[in-house]
Design a protein around this motif. Structure first.
Motif: not given
Lengths: 166, 285
Positions: A17, A19, A21-23, A25, B51, B55, B58-59, B63, B66, B120, B252, B254-255
Motif C-alpha cells: 500500500a 511503496i 502506490t508511491a513509486l 504512477r 521505509i 521511498t 527512489a522517488i 525526478q 523534472q 493510498r 498533483d 499522485d504525489r
C-alpha cells in the motif's frame, strides 16, 4: 516456518500500500508484493505453507482500501493455487536454484495478472484492461522479477534432506 | 494428502471471502472493518515510517530532471508574481471591505488543520487516501481537503478517532459542484479514475482550454471559490446537449504528502458561529 511467512506477508501488505502506490504512477502496473512473496516461498519451500499467508495481507489491504476485504482475498487466492500447481508439476524436475527461482517468477507473474485483473474488474475498470495491456505486462514482469529475488533470498530456508548423523 | 489439504484451504478461503462479501452491506461489517483499520493503522504507519527514507530516495532519484525544470519554471513564476503583487496591494483595500460580507457566508470554512497522507488506496480504480488525523482533530465527513496552492484535492468520506479517508476528486464516485471562472457557468465536476470532466455545461457557453475551474456553493456541500483545475480540452459534439470538457486537476494527486483539511466547514451550512469566525481569522494549526 509458516509463522515466519505469515509475518513476512503481514509486512508485505503495508509495503504494497505504501511503496508501490508511491513509486509507480499507474497502480495497475505496480508489482504485487504479497503475490511475489507467496510464489517465491512456495517454490523454495512448501506450497501448502503459503495458504494462511494470504489472509492477513487481504485484511490489511482491505481495511486500507474502500474495496472490501473479500475481494482482496479472492484476488490473492490464485497466488498459492498457481504456485502449488507449478511446484507440483515441476518439483520432480525442479531441483536446482535457478529452476526453482524461475518457477517462482513464472507463478508470480501469472498470479499478479489475475490479482490486478480481479481488482480492476471489481473497481469498475475491467473494460479498460485490453487497452492497458502494457500496464498488466508491467505488473506481471515486475512481480515475477521480485519473486525471483525473494526466492533467491529465501534459498537458505529450503527444506533439505537430513543426513544420517544430522 | 497435500492436494486435499490445498483444496481444503482453497475452498475455505473462497467460502470465507464470499461470506465476507455477502455480509459486507450490514452496518456491523463497516464497524468491524473500521475497528480493524484502527488496529492495523499503527503497524502500517510504523512500516511506512521505516521505509520512508528509501521511498523518498527512489522517488526523487527519478525526478531530478523534472525537479530542475520545475525549479526554473517556479523562479520565473515567482518574478511574475512579485510584479503582480504590487497591483494586488491596491486591490486589497477593496477586498477588505468585501471581506465582512464574505465572512458571513464562508467564514465557517476558515479553520483548517494539516494532516499527513499515510496510505493510498491499493485497490485499482479507486482514488482515495488515508490521513493521520481523525475526529479527535475536528475532522468530519464532507469536509474539503486542500493541497498546495489551496487547490481542492478531495472530500472526507470516512472518519474515526485518529484516521480519516479522503475520496479524491478524480475518483469515479466523486462529483462536486463547480463553475468556470470566466463565464461563471456552473456544472458538475466528475472523476473518471484518472482525470476530471465538467458535465452539464451548455453548448452555448464559451469555454476555452486554460479556463480556471472553481468550486461552486450550489448545494452547500463545498465552500465556493476553491481552485480545482484548468480546462484541458473542450469538445462540442453536434448531437449532444452539453459540451464535453476535460479538466486537468491543479493539484498533483499522485504525489500528495501533506494536506489541509477545512475543519471549520460544515457541509450544508452557510452561517458561521462566532467562534468559527474567530477560527477563520486566527487560526490554522
Amino acid at each position: 516456518m509458516t509463522a515466519v511467512l505469515v509475518m513476512l506477508a503481514l509486512v508485505s501488505a503495508p509495503l504494497q500500500a505504501a511503496i508501490t502506490t508511491a513509486l509507480v504512477r499507474d497502480p495497475l502496473a505496480a508489482p504485487v508484493i504479497p503475490v511475489a512473496l507467496v510464489a517465491a516461498w512456495a517454490a523454495v519451500r512448501r506450497a501448502e505453507e503459503t495458504w494462511p499467508a494470504i489472509l492477513l495481507p487481504a485484511v490489511v489491504l482491505g481495511v486500507a482500501s474502500e474495496e472490501r476485504v473479500g475481494w482482496f482475498l479472492i484476488a490473492l487466492l490464485p497466488a498459492p493455487l498457481i504456485a502449488s500447481v507449478a511446484v507440483r508439476r515441476f518439483r520432480p524436475k525442479v531441483t536446482g536454484f535457478w529452476r526453482r527461482t524461475v518457477t517462482a517468477g513464472g507463478a508470480a507473474a501469472l498470479a499478479a495478472v489475475l490479482y490486478a485483473s480481479t481488482l480492476a474488474v471489481v473497481g469498475g475498470i475491467g473494460g479498460e484492461l485490453p487497452e492497458r495491456a502494457g500496464a498488466l505486462l508491467a505488473t506481471s514482469v515486475a512481480s515475477g522479477l521480485l519473486a525471483v529475488l525473494v526466492a533467491a533470498c529465501c534459498w537458505p530456508l529450503r527444506p533439505r534432506s537430513r543426513g544420517l548423523f544430522e | 494428502m497435500t492436494s486435499a489439504r490445498s483444496a481444503a484451504w482453497f475452498s475455505g478461503i473462497l467460502i470465507g471471502a464470499l461470506m465476507l462479501l455477502a455480509l459486507s452491506p450490514l452496518p456491523v461489517a463497516g464497524d468491524i472493518e473500521a475497528r480493524a483499520g484502527a488496529a492495523v493503522a499503527p503497524a502500517v504507519e510504523l512500516v511506512r515510517g521505516a521505509i520512508q527514507p528509501i521511498t523518498d530516495v527512489a522517488i526523487h532519484a527519478g525526478q531530478i530532471d523534472q525537479l530542475s525544470a520545475e525549479n526554473a519554471a517556479l523562479r520565473q513564476e515567482l518574478s511574475r508574481v512579485q510584479a503582480d503583487l504590487a497591483s494586488l496591494r491596491e486591490g486589497r483595500i477593496a477586498t477588505e471591505q468585501a471581506a465582512a460580507l464574505v465572512a458571513s457566508l464562508g467564514a465557517n470554512a476558515g479553520k483548517t488543520i494539516t494532516a499527513t497522507v499515510i496510505l493510498r488506496d491499493p485497490a485499482l480504480g479507486r482514488q482515495s487516501v488515508v490521513l493521520n488525523q481523525g475526529s479527535d482533530a475536528g475532522i468530519e465527513v464532507g469536509q474539503p481537503v486542500l493541497g498546495s496552492g489551496a487547490t481542492l484535492l478531495g472530500i472526507v468520506t470516512e472518519v474515526n478517532e485518529s484516521r480519516s479517508r479522503v475520496r479524491l476528486i478524480t475518483d469515479r464516485e466523486s462529483a462536486v459542484a463547480a463553475l468556470l471562472q470566466s463565464s461563471r457557468t456552473a456544472g458538475s465536476l466528475v472523476g473518471d479514475g484518472d482525470t476530471l470532466w465538467l458535465d452539464f455545461v451548455s453548448l452555448k457557453t464559451t469555454v476555452a482550454p486554460g479556463d480556471v475551474v472553481l468550486t461552486s456553493a450550489l448545494g452547500g456541500l463545498l465552500p465556493p471559490g476553491l481552485l480545482v483545475g484548468r480546462v484541458a480540452k473542450v469538445e462540442a459534439p453536434d448531437q449532444e446537449l452539453h459540451q464535453r470538457i476535460e479538466v486537468a486537476p491543479l493539484g498533483d494527486l499522485d504525489r500528495i504528502e501533506q494536506v489541509l483539511v477545512m475543519t471549520g466547514f460544515r457541509p450544508g451550512t452557510h452561517l458561521a458561529s462566532d467562534d468559527q469566525r474567530e477560527g477563520a481569522t486566527g487560526g490554522s494549526e
